[in-house]
Design a protein around this motif. Structure first.
Motif, PDB file in Angstrom:
ATOM      1  N   TYR A   1      22.842  20.546 -22.959  1.00 46.26           N
ATOM      2  CA  TYR A   1      23.243  19.675 -21.867  1.00 46.26           C
ATOM      3  C   TYR A   1      23.370  20.471 -20.574  1.00 46.26           C
ATOM      4  CZ  TYR A   1      26.277  16.439 -19.335  1.00 46.26           C
ATOM      5  OH  TYR A   1      26.826  15.621 -18.413  1.00 46.26           O
ATOM      6  N   SER A   2      22.697  20.020 -19.544  1.00 39.60           N
ATOM      7  CA  SER A   2      22.649  20.684 -18.228  1.00 39.60           C
ATOM      8  C   SER A   2      22.469  22.196 -18.332  1.00 39.60           C
ATOM      9  CB  SER A   2      23.879  20.357 -17.385  1.00 39.60           C
ATOM     10  OG  SER A   2      25.064  20.660 -18.046  1.00 39.60           O
ATOM     11  N   GLN A   3      21.373  22.556 -18.997  1.00 42.01           N
ATOM     12  CA  GLN A   3      21.126  23.960 -19.259  1.00 42.01           C
ATOM     13  C   GLN A   3      20.974  24.825 -18.005  1.00 42.01           C
ATOM     14  OE1 GLN A   3      17.522  24.974 -21.269  1.00 42.01           O
ATOM     15  NE2 GLN A   3      18.572  26.376 -22.646  1.00 42.01           N
ATOM     16  N   PRO A   4      20.233  24.345 -16.986  1.00 42.95           N
ATOM     17  CA  PRO A   4      20.081  25.204 -15.809  1.00 42.95           C
ATOM     18  C   PRO A   4      21.413  25.645 -15.220  1.00 42.95           C
ATOM     19  CG  PRO A   4      18.655  23.282 -15.655  1.00 42.95           C
ATOM     20  CD  PRO A   4      19.522  23.075 -16.849  1.00 42.95           C
ATOM     21  N   LYS A   5      22.351  24.709 -15.145  1.00 43.81           N
ATOM     22  CA  LYS A   5      23.659  25.060 -14.603  1.00 43.81           C
ATOM     23  C   LYS A   5      24.323  26.128 -15.463  1.00 43.81           C
ATOM     24  CE  LYS A   5      24.459  20.429 -12.752  1.00 43.81           C
ATOM     25  NZ  LYS A   5      25.215  19.175 -12.942  1.00 43.81           N
ATOM     26  N   LYS A   6      24.205  25.926 -16.768  1.00 41.54           N
ATOM     27  CA  LYS A   6      24.859  26.868 -17.669  1.00 41.54           C
ATOM     28  C   LYS A   6      24.228  28.247 -17.583  1.00 41.54           C
ATOM     29  CE  LYS A   6      26.977  23.465 -20.506  1.00 41.54           C
ATOM     30  NZ  LYS A   6      27.057  22.659 -21.710  1.00 41.54           N
ATOM     31  N   LYS A   7      22.941  28.268 -17.259  1.00 36.99           N
ATOM     32  CA  LYS A   7      22.289  29.569 -17.104  1.00 36.99           C
ATOM     33  C   LYS A   7      22.840  30.306 -15.890  1.00 36.99           C
ATOM     34  CE  LYS A   7      18.100  29.400 -19.705  1.00 36.99           C
ATOM     35  NZ  LYS A   7      16.692  29.052 -19.799  1.00 36.99           N
ATOM     36  N   ILE A   8      23.089  29.558 -14.828  1.00 35.41           N
ATOM     37  CA  ILE A   8      23.678  30.178 -13.639  1.00 35.41           C
ATOM     38  C   ILE A   8      25.027  30.770 -13.989  1.00 35.41           C
ATOM     39  CG2 ILE A   8      24.568  29.724 -11.334  1.00 35.41           C
ATOM     40  CD1 ILE A   8      22.544  27.409 -11.151  1.00 35.41           C
ATOM     41  N   ILE A   9      25.822  29.980 -14.714  1.00 36.47           N
ATOM     42  CA  ILE A   9      27.147  30.450 -15.116  1.00 36.47           C
ATOM     43  C   ILE A   9      27.024  31.700 -15.981  1.00 36.47           C
ATOM     44  CG2 ILE A   9      29.194  29.851 -16.458  1.00 36.47           C
ATOM     45  CD1 ILE A   9      28.692  26.927 -15.700  1.00 36.47           C
ATOM     46  N   ALA A  10      26.107  31.627 -16.947  1.00 31.41           N
ATOM     47  CA  ALA A  10      25.953  32.747 -17.865  1.00 31.41           C
ATOM     48  C   ALA A  10      25.602  34.020 -17.105  1.00 31.41           C
ATOM     49  CB  ALA A  10      24.869  32.413 -18.884  1.00 31.41           C
ATOM     50  N   LYS A  11      24.743  33.874 -16.121  1.00 28.62           N
ATOM     51  CA  LYS A  11      24.316  35.033 -15.349  1.00 28.62           C
ATOM     52  C   LYS A  11      25.500  35.689 -14.640  1.00 28.62           C
ATOM     53  CE  LYS A  11      20.090  36.017 -12.773  1.00 28.62           C
ATOM     54  NZ  LYS A  11      19.035  35.408 -11.967  1.00 28.62           N
ATOM     55  N   LYS A  12      26.330  34.858 -14.045  1.00 29.32           N
ATOM     56  CA  LYS A  12      27.515  35.408 -13.368  1.00 29.32           C
ATOM     57  C   LYS A  12      28.423  36.088 -14.375  1.00 29.32           C
ATOM     58  CE  LYS A  12      27.760  31.824  -9.755  1.00 29.32           C
ATOM     59  NZ  LYS A  12      28.604  30.701  -9.259  1.00 29.32           N
ATOM     60  N   ALA A  13      28.591  35.462 -15.531  1.00 27.57           N
ATOM     61  CA  ALA A  13      29.492  36.018 -16.538  1.00 27.57           C
ATOM     62  C   ALA A  13      29.004  37.379 -17.005  1.00 27.57           C
ATOM     63  CB  ALA A  13      29.594  35.053 -17.716  1.00 27.57           C
ATOM     64  N   ILE A  14      27.686  37.486 -17.146  1.00 27.17           N
ATOM     65  CA  ILE A  14      27.127  38.734 -17.664  1.00 27.17           C
ATOM     66  C   ILE A  14      27.374  39.884 -16.698  1.00 27.17           C
ATOM     67  CG2 ILE A  14      24.914  39.870 -18.103  1.00 27.17           C
ATOM     68  CD1 ILE A  14      24.054  37.219 -19.451  1.00 27.17           C
TER      69      ILE A  14
ATOM     70  N   ILE B   1      28.683  29.438 -23.788  1.00 32.34           N
ATOM     71  CA  ILE B   1      28.782  30.770 -24.394  1.00 32.34           C
ATOM     72  C   ILE B   1      27.471  31.143 -25.075  1.00 32.34           C
ATOM     73  CG2 ILE B   1      29.951  32.110 -26.183  1.00 32.34           C
ATOM     74  CD1 ILE B   1      31.772  31.646 -23.885  1.00 32.34           C
ATOM     75  N   VAL B   2      26.874  30.176 -25.756  1.00 34.87           N
ATOM     76  CA  VAL B   2      25.611  30.444 -26.444  1.00 34.87           C
ATOM     77  C   VAL B   2      24.537  30.804 -25.427  1.00 34.87           C
ATOM     78  CG1 VAL B   2      23.774  29.426 -27.831  1.00 34.87           C
ATOM     79  CG2 VAL B   2      26.152  28.995 -28.411  1.00 34.87           C
ATOM     80  N   GLU B   3      24.552  30.086 -24.318  1.00 35.68           N
ATOM     81  CA  GLU B   3      23.584  30.371 -23.262  1.00 35.68           C
ATOM     82  C   GLU B   3      23.752  31.796 -22.762  1.00 35.68           C
ATOM     83  OE1 GLU B   3      20.355  29.217 -22.217  1.00 35.68           O
ATOM     84  OE2 GLU B   3      21.620  27.654 -23.098  1.00 35.68           O
ATOM     85  N   MET B   4      24.978  32.185 -22.604  1.00 34.20           N
ATOM     86  CA  MET B   4      25.274  33.551 -22.170  1.00 34.20           C
ATOM     87  C   MET B   4      24.780  34.545 -23.216  1.00 34.20           C
ATOM     88  SD  MET B   4      29.029  35.095 -21.399  1.00 34.20           S
ATOM     89  CE  MET B   4      29.482  36.632 -22.183  1.00 34.20           C
TER      90      MET B   4
ATOM     91  N   ARG C   1      22.371  34.310 -25.190  1.00 32.34           N
ATOM     92  CA  ARG C   1      20.915  34.425 -25.171  1.00 32.34           C
ATOM     93  C   ARG C   1      20.429  35.298 -24.032  1.00 32.34           C
ATOM     94  NH1 ARG C   1      19.722  28.363 -26.161  1.00 32.34           N
ATOM     95  NH2 ARG C   1      19.969  28.273 -28.416  1.00 32.34           N
ATOM     96  N   MET C   2      21.214  35.355 -22.977  1.00 30.16           N
ATOM     97  CA  MET C   2      20.735  36.047 -21.784  1.00 30.16           C
ATOM     98  C   MET C   2      21.263  37.468 -21.664  1.00 30.16           C
ATOM     99  SD  MET C   2      21.065  32.902 -19.115  1.00 30.16           S
ATOM    100  CE  MET C   2      20.614  33.884 -17.700  1.00 30.16           C
ATOM    101  N   LEU C   3      21.986  37.922 -22.646  1.00 32.69           N
ATOM    102  CA  LEU C   3      22.532  39.274 -22.571  1.00 32.69           C
ATOM    103  C   LEU C   3      21.402  40.287 -22.399  1.00 32.69           C
ATOM    104  CD1 LEU C   3      25.180  39.159 -25.440  1.00 32.69           C
ATOM    105  CD2 LEU C   3      25.607  39.180 -22.986  1.00 32.69           C
ATOM    106  N   PRO C   4      21.556  41.217 -21.456  1.00 37.90           N
ATOM    107  CA  PRO C   4      20.495  42.208 -21.261  1.00 37.90           C
ATOM    108  C   PRO C   4      20.317  43.055 -22.511  1.00 37.90           C
ATOM    109  CG  PRO C   4      22.446  42.759 -19.966  1.00 37.90           C
ATOM    110  CD  PRO C   4      22.676  41.399 -20.532  1.00 37.90           C
ATOM    111  N   LEU C   5      19.052  43.368 -22.809  1.00 34.95           N
ATOM    112  CA  LEU C   5      18.752  44.094 -24.042  1.00 34.95           C
ATOM    113  C   LEU C   5      19.363  45.488 -24.052  1.00 34.95           C
ATOM    114  CD1 LEU C   5      15.055  43.125 -24.788  1.00 34.95           C
ATOM    115  CD2 LEU C   5      17.116  42.464 -26.006  1.00 34.95           C
ATOM    116  N   SER C   6      19.647  45.993 -22.864  1.00 32.39           N
ATOM    117  CA  SER C   6      20.146  47.368 -22.804  1.00 32.39           C
ATOM    118  C   SER C   6      21.646  47.448 -23.069  1.00 32.39           C
ATOM    119  CB  SER C   6      19.849  47.944 -21.423  1.00 32.39           C
ATOM    120  OG  SER C   6      20.463  47.143 -20.439  1.00 32.39           O
ATOM    121  N   LEU C   7      22.313  46.315 -23.039  1.00 31.79           N
ATOM    122  CA  LEU C   7      23.773  46.320 -23.193  1.00 31.79           C
ATOM    123  C   LEU C   7      24.186  46.825 -24.568  1.00 31.79           C
ATOM    124  CD1 LEU C   7      26.532  45.411 -21.958  1.00 31.79           C
ATOM    125  CD2 LEU C   7      26.208  43.264 -23.171  1.00 31.79           C
TER     126      LEU C   7
END
Lengths: 249, 249
Positions: free
Chosen positions: A72-85, A102-105, A107-113
């Motif tokens: 649900y409203s994935q683009p918005k959640k991606k923006i949030i996830a990016k800030k959180a990361i 949280i799941v969206e976040m 998925r977007m975790l940088p591989l180097s972390l």
DNA sequence: GGTTTTTGCGTGTAGTTGCGGGATTTCGCG
DNA sequence: CGCGAAATCCCGCAACTACACGCAAAAACC
């Protein structure tokens, strides 16, 4: 040949042979490669196949993967996830709740972390598991089938034993006066424990949940250190939270 | 052949034989050695294999993807699962390990069954969660990404606190002399605890793993109450186990 | 008949592969 | 134990393929 028809044909082919090649398909159905690619993209978005360079594979190829169902409203959640990361650093101990944000976040975790993630949320854990350098700690107890998260006294006791650097809460409702509220008693108990245990509490919420209230209280606003929404920090909607001393991202 | 497909093939090969040689792979798949090496590098980065000079080793059994093999062995596993399910009764406390055989069993559980399932295996838990009347208890701890199961002292301690009616073990290797053996130290510790805790121990194994031995010992044959394979109980392959007093199904 | 959806094409970009050359490891043999 | 040959690996390059994006024509829809 209609689009739907074509996609059904492709799907059948994928399930039969476990793979398809775009190049073969396009000569077979007599359409351009772009069309095939778009079809595969669509099917991949629905989680029915896995797109790879040159074609697609059966989604049953990957044993453990939750349906990437339309969030649900994935683009918005991606923006949030990016800030959180941006708050994450190597070596951190991170505690997270459940929820699609949280799941969206995850998925977007940088591989180097390189960090340690602790959670009782099954979907979140599944995502963390795919990451090459993350240690995953699963909080055990009875599973609530609704929220797909472990709940109960064992889980709470376990959380009380740890002291994570940071805690990310997917939020159902947040309000300047009432603080964070939610609608599942057991989940609320868990979130309370998470907030108490953590050095820093970050609240993730899409804007439409800001200024809403649910029946059960999780915590007051003074427990929240950082609030993240998809809006810019200076948005008037978020003004009251800044005024309360919460850092808004 | 697609890149992912190739990598899946390699992974399957590694898991089956515990090692692969780049030189053999490249003649087998008909690509250059560089390509194989890059694939192994990728898989190693994801932690799925361990790269060594000349090829790669199994980083314990990692079962993301094995469509070709899975398609073949799945019927066998279904037979096993069916036999295993016949041992279940309403109200039981059931402890299960991980592994594809266990997952197959989880998928086939009768909808009417009402029982409590305890496990640390993520794929198994996902299946149990879909069942309408099953209580699911998740054993928490650090997650082993290879085996997709929780491992560690916390998990073992938790298992020691319970007394399940029956325990189902997915088995990697079983031999009349050596008993059950495995190749992942942490998983072995967990299985040991599971065996000690349970009233009854059921060992699920496809026939091709019978009379094979892995490096690390789990338990002697005298701990096993029931052995289930896809073969009929009177098969000569299973004779030695009957002679040891194990009930063969 | 106007609007939306779908499709094909051109362009620039990104991913994949095999090859050559030089560094490194392995292994047998004196 | 040291040495040299052979195998293996690592790196950068170039060819090739596949991809994403925007646009305009065509088709389908209402």
């Amino acid at each position: 040949m209609l689009k739907k028809e074509r996609q059904a044909y492709i799907l059948q082919k994928v399930n039969l042979h476990n793979k398809v090649l775009s190049s073969l398909l396009c000569s077979e159905i007599n359409v351009s490669e772009d069309t095939i690619r778009r079809d595969l993209q669509d099917l991949a978005d629905e989680g029915k196949v896995i797109k790879v360079h040159g074609g697609a594979l059966s989604s049953s190829f990957y044993e453990v993967s939750l349906p990437p169902a339309a969030v649900y409203s994935q683009p918005k959640k991606k923006i949030i996830a990016k800030k959180a990361i941006s708050l994450l650093e190597n070596g951190m101990f991170v505690l997270t709740s459940g929820g699609t944000t949280i799941v969206e976040m995850a998925r977007m975790l940088p591989l180097s972390l390189r960090a340690t993630f602790i959670s009782g949320s099954i979907p979140a854990i599944l995502e963390y598991m795919h990451h090459p350098h993350i240690e995953v700690i699963l909080v055990g107890d009875k599973i609530s089938k609704n929220s797909k998260i472990t709940v109960g006294s064992e889980a709470i006791a376990k959380i009380k034993q740890i002291k994570p650097d940071i805690c990310f809460l997917g939020t159902n409702a947040i309000d300047p006066e009432q603080g964070i509220t939610d609608n599942d008693w057991e989940v609320v108990q868990l979130k309370k424990a998470m907030i108490e245990a953590s050095r820093k509490v970050v609240c993730l919420s899409i804007a439409e949940k800001v200024n809403t209230i649910q029946p059960i209280k999780v915590c007051d606003t003074n427990k929240i250190d950082i609030l993240i929404t998809e809006l810019p920090p200076e948005s008037p909607l978020l003004e009251p939270f800044s005024a309360l001393g919460i850092k808004v991202l």
